[in-house]
Motif scaffolding. Structure first.
Motif, PDB file in Angstrom:
ATOM      1  N   PHE A 106      -9.258  12.001   3.456  1.00 52.23           N
ATOM      2  CA  PHE A 106      -8.104  12.606   4.114  1.00 52.23           C
ATOM      3  C   PHE A 106      -8.049  12.193   5.576  1.00 52.23           C
ATOM      4  CE2 PHE A 106      -8.975  15.420   0.540  1.00 52.23           C
ATOM      5  CZ  PHE A 106      -7.712  15.492  -0.035  1.00 52.23           C
ATOM      6  N   PHE A 107      -6.814  11.989   6.053  1.00 50.56           N
ATOM      7  CA  PHE A 107      -6.568  11.556   7.420  1.00 50.56           C
ATOM      8  C   PHE A 107      -5.399  12.355   7.994  1.00 50.56           C
ATOM      9  CE2 PHE A 107      -8.032   8.050   4.852  1.00 50.56           C
ATOM     10  CZ  PHE A 107      -9.052   7.482   5.601  1.00 50.56           C
ATOM     11  N   ILE A 108      -5.367  12.473   9.305  1.00 51.37           N
ATOM     12  CA  ILE A 108      -4.233  13.083   9.990  1.00 51.37           C
ATOM     13  C   ILE A 108      -3.803  12.125  11.097  1.00 51.37           C
ATOM     14  CG2 ILE A 108      -3.389  15.027  11.351  1.00 51.37           C
ATOM     15  CD1 ILE A 108      -5.584  16.727   9.968  1.00 51.37           C
ATOM     16  N   ALA A 109      -2.536  11.734  11.049  1.00 51.45           N
ATOM     17  CA  ALA A 109      -1.971  10.872  12.088  1.00 51.45           C
ATOM     18  C   ALA A 109      -1.458  11.746  13.223  1.00 51.45           C
ATOM     19  CB  ALA A 109      -0.836  10.036  11.499  1.00 51.45           C
ATOM     20  N   ASP A 110      -1.147  11.123  14.352  1.00 50.95           N
ATOM     21  CA  ASP A 110      -0.662  11.869  15.514  1.00 50.95           C
ATOM     22  C   ASP A 110       0.751  12.411  15.308  1.00 50.95           C
ATOM     23  OD1 ASP A 110      -3.054  11.449  16.804  1.00 50.95           O
ATOM     24  OD2 ASP A 110      -2.306   9.807  18.050  1.00 50.95           O
ATOM     25  N   ASN A 111       1.544  11.746  14.454  1.00 52.20           N
ATOM     26  CA  ASN A 111       2.904  12.206  14.179  1.00 52.20           C
ATOM     27  C   ASN A 111       3.354  11.623  12.842  1.00 52.20           C
ATOM     28  OD1 ASN A 111       4.073   9.501  14.714  1.00 52.20           O
ATOM     29  ND2 ASN A 111       3.464   9.946  16.838  1.00 52.20           N
ATOM     30  N   ASP A 112       4.529  12.054  12.363  1.00 50.86           N
ATOM     31  CA  ASP A 112       5.011  11.619  11.051  1.00 50.86           C
ATOM     32  C   ASP A 112       5.320  10.127  11.003  1.00 50.86           C
ATOM     33  OD1 ASP A 112       4.695  14.071   9.841  1.00 50.86           O
ATOM     34  OD2 ASP A 112       6.770  14.691  10.147  1.00 50.86           O
ATOM     35  N   LYS A 113       5.805   9.560  12.098  1.00 50.42           N
ATOM     36  CA  LYS A 113       6.081   8.119  12.109  1.00 50.42           C
ATOM     37  C   LYS A 113       4.789   7.332  11.939  1.00 50.42           C
ATOM     38  CE  LYS A 113       8.099   4.251  14.648  1.00 50.42           C
ATOM     39  NZ  LYS A 113       7.246   3.348  13.951  1.00 50.42           N
ATOM     40  N   ASP A 114       3.743   7.695  12.672  1.00 50.37           N
ATOM     41  CA  ASP A 114       2.448   7.026  12.520  1.00 50.37           C
ATOM     42  C   ASP A 114       1.914   7.186  11.102  1.00 50.37           C
ATOM     43  OD1 ASP A 114       2.477   6.141  15.123  1.00 50.37           O
ATOM     44  OD2 ASP A 114       0.993   7.591  15.855  1.00 50.37           O
ATOM     45  N   LYS A 115       2.068   8.374  10.550  1.00 53.42           N
ATOM     46  CA  LYS A 115       1.616   8.614   9.167  1.00 53.42           C
ATOM     47  C   LYS A 115       2.324   7.661   8.214  1.00 53.42           C
ATOM     48  CE  LYS A 115       3.424  11.395   6.257  1.00 53.42           C
ATOM     49  NZ  LYS A 115       3.997  12.460   5.468  1.00 53.42           N
ATOM     50  N   GLU A 116       3.635   7.565   8.302  1.00 48.57           N
ATOM     51  CA  GLU A 116       4.408   6.685   7.416  1.00 48.57           C
ATOM     52  C   GLU A 116       4.034   5.223   7.640  1.00 48.57           C
ATOM     53  OE1 GLU A 116       6.189   7.586   4.824  1.00 48.57           O
ATOM     54  OE2 GLU A 116       5.759   9.667   5.329  1.00 48.57           O
ATOM     55  N   ASP A 117       3.820   4.832   8.897  1.00 42.64           N
ATOM     56  CA  ASP A 117       3.426   3.448   9.192  1.00 42.64           C
ATOM     57  C   ASP A 117       2.063   3.120   8.576  1.00 42.64           C
ATOM     58  OD1 ASP A 117       5.787   3.076  10.579  1.00 42.64           O
ATOM     59  OD2 ASP A 117       4.858   3.232  12.571  1.00 42.64           O
ATOM     60  N   TRP A 118       1.112   4.045   8.687  1.00 37.91           N
ATOM     61  CA  TRP A 118      -0.204   3.817   8.086  1.00 37.91           C
ATOM     62  C   TRP A 118      -0.103   3.774   6.554  1.00 37.91           C
ATOM     63  CZ3 TRP A 118      -4.478   1.817   9.824  1.00 37.91           C
ATOM     64  CH2 TRP A 118      -4.776   1.885  11.180  1.00 37.91           C
ATOM     65  N   ILE A 119       0.647   4.690   5.968  1.00 41.23           N
ATOM     66  CA  ILE A 119       0.806   4.696   4.505  1.00 41.23           C
ATOM     67  C   ILE A 119       1.416   3.370   4.043  1.00 41.23           C
ATOM     68  CG2 ILE A 119       2.128   5.715   2.602  1.00 41.23           C
ATOM     69  CD1 ILE A 119       1.630   8.465   3.903  1.00 41.23           C
ATOM     70  N   ASN A 120       2.457   2.910   4.741  1.00 33.91           N
ATOM     71  CA  ASN A 120       3.100   1.644   4.367  1.00 33.91           C
ATOM     72  C   ASN A 120       2.149   0.460   4.525  1.00 33.91           C
ATOM     73  OD1 ASN A 120       5.508   2.897   3.685  1.00 33.91           O
ATOM     74  ND2 ASN A 120       6.380   2.644   5.724  1.00 33.91           N
ATOM     75  N   SER A 121       1.434   0.402   5.626  1.00 32.59           N
ATOM     76  CA  SER A 121       0.504  -0.716   5.867  1.00 32.59           C
ATOM     77  C   SER A 121      -0.638  -0.736   4.855  1.00 32.59           C
ATOM     78  CB  SER A 121      -0.063  -0.640   7.283  1.00 32.59           C
ATOM     79  OG  SER A 121       0.951  -0.814   8.232  1.00 32.59           O
ATOM     80  N   ILE A 122      -1.228   0.423   4.614  1.00 34.92           N
ATOM     81  CA  ILE A 122      -2.333   0.491   3.641  1.00 34.92           C
ATOM     82  C   ILE A 122      -1.807   0.210   2.245  1.00 34.92           C
ATOM     83  CG2 ILE A 122      -4.063   1.997   2.576  1.00 34.92           C
ATOM     84  CD1 ILE A 122      -4.272   3.409   5.361  1.00 34.92           C
ATOM     85  N   GLY A 123      -0.644   0.755   1.915  1.00 31.17           N
ATOM     86  CA  GLY A 123      -0.040   0.502   0.603  1.00 31.17           C
ATOM     87  C   GLY A 123       0.215  -0.979   0.383  1.00 31.17           C
ATOM     88  N   ARG A 124       0.756  -1.639   1.396  1.00 34.24           N
ATOM     89  CA  ARG A 124       1.010  -3.083   1.310  1.00 34.24           C
ATOM     90  C   ARG A 124      -0.316  -3.831   1.110  1.00 34.24           C
ATOM     91  NH1 ARG A 124       4.747  -3.031   4.741  1.00 34.24           N
ATOM     92  NH2 ARG A 124       3.435  -2.969   6.577  1.00 34.24           N
ATOM     93  N   ALA A 125      -1.368  -3.433   1.836  1.00 30.85           N
ATOM     94  CA  ALA A 125      -2.678  -4.073   1.697  1.00 30.85           C
ATOM     95  C   ALA A 125      -3.260  -3.849   0.302  1.00 30.85           C
ATOM     96  CB  ALA A 125      -3.637  -3.559   2.769  1.00 30.85           C
ATOM     97  N   ILE A 126      -3.063  -2.661  -0.262  1.00 37.48           N
ATOM     98  CA  ILE A 126      -3.535  -2.384  -1.625  1.00 37.48           C
ATOM     99  C   ILE A 126      -2.855  -3.339  -2.601  1.00 37.48           C
ATOM    100  CG2 ILE A 126      -3.484  -0.716  -3.530  1.00 37.48           C
ATOM    101  CD1 ILE A 126      -3.845   1.505  -1.394  1.00 37.48           C
ATOM    102  N   VAL A 127      -1.535  -3.465  -2.488  1.00 38.04           N
ATOM    103  CA  VAL A 127      -0.784  -4.342  -3.391  1.00 38.04           C
ATOM    104  C   VAL A 127      -1.226  -5.795  -3.228  1.00 38.04           C
ATOM    105  CG1 VAL A 127       1.512  -5.271  -3.899  1.00 38.04           C
ATOM    106  CG2 VAL A 127       1.204  -2.808  -3.576  1.00 38.04           C
ATOM    107  N   LEU A 128      -1.322  -6.270  -2.003  1.00 39.46           N
ATOM    108  CA  LEU A 128      -1.721  -7.659  -1.769  1.00 39.46           C
ATOM    109  C   LEU A 128      -3.112  -7.945  -2.311  1.00 39.46           C
ATOM    110  CD1 LEU A 128      -0.371  -8.237   1.843  1.00 39.46           C
ATOM    111  CD2 LEU A 128       0.457  -9.278  -0.267  1.00 39.46           C
ATOM    112  N   ASN A 129      -4.029  -7.018  -2.117  1.00 37.76           N
ATOM    113  CA  ASN A 129      -5.395  -7.252  -2.565  1.00 37.76           C
ATOM    114  C   ASN A 129      -5.561  -7.061  -4.060  1.00 37.76           C
ATOM    115  OD1 ASN A 129      -7.346  -7.848  -0.206  1.00 37.76           O
ATOM    116  ND2 ASN A 129      -5.801  -6.458   0.574  1.00 37.76           N
ATOM    117  N   SER A 130      -4.789  -6.164  -4.671  1.00 38.09           N
ATOM    118  CA  SER A 130      -4.864  -6.034  -6.119  1.00 38.09           C
ATOM    119  C   SER A 130      -4.187  -7.224  -6.773  1.00 38.09           C
ATOM    120  CB  SER A 130      -4.246  -4.724  -6.594  1.00 38.09           C
ATOM    121  OG  SER A 130      -2.869  -4.695  -6.305  1.00 38.09           O
TER     122      SER A 130
END
Length: 147
Positions: A106-130
């Motif tokens: 579990f993680f907490i970002a400083d704000n909702d925009k940062d949270k969405e940016d991290w989710i999108n970046s990590i999600g993209r990395a998951i897809v690329l690596n899988s």
């Protein structure tokens, strides 16, 4: 105390998990997140770096700034199944979770925009690596075995 706990439980990052990855140079995403500990469930603010399918964390940005830096932890996103919001689970704003077959972090970002940016970046990395794993297992169904 935390260092003693990590050493005693074998939680120090394995150098094989980060050797050869220049996380200090042109990362895909960097920034502060608050992370819940794996064993001692306290919340600690850490500096995260996403690069080449790995999510690294450090105590400070300066701790991530050179080739001699050693991360406090590493997650290979190729082992991750999902990354999604977790406000309803944690009852904390800007929270998200990263799930592997064996655990959920579990993680907490400083704000909702940062949270969405991290989710999108990590999600993209998951897809690329899988996808890179799947590409190595391509079967040519167009080839006929009939004679």
């Amino acid at each position: 105390m935390e260092n003693l706990w990590r050493a005693a439980t074998g939680q120090e990052p394995n150098p094989e998990d980060y050797t050869g990855i220049q996380f200090w140079s042109n990362p895909e995403r960097t920034g502060w997140l608050t992370k819940q500990g794996d064993y001692i469930k306290t919340w600690r603010r850490r500096y995260f770096v996403l690069k080449q399918g790995k999510l690294f964390w450090f105590k400070t940005p300066s701790a991530a700034s050179s080739s001699s830096s050693v991360p406090r932890g590493v997650i290979s996103v190729s082992t991750c199944l999902t990354v999604k919001g977790a406000e309803d689970v944690l009852h904390k704003a800007s929270a998200f979770e990263l799930s592997t077959p064996h655990s959920t972090m579990f993680f907490i970002a400083d704000n909702d925009k940062d949270k969405e940016d991290w989710i999108n970046s990590i999600g993209r990395a998951i897809v690329l690596n899988s996808r890179s794993h799947a590409d190595s297992e391509v079967i040519d169904y167009g080839q006929s075995n009939a004679t």
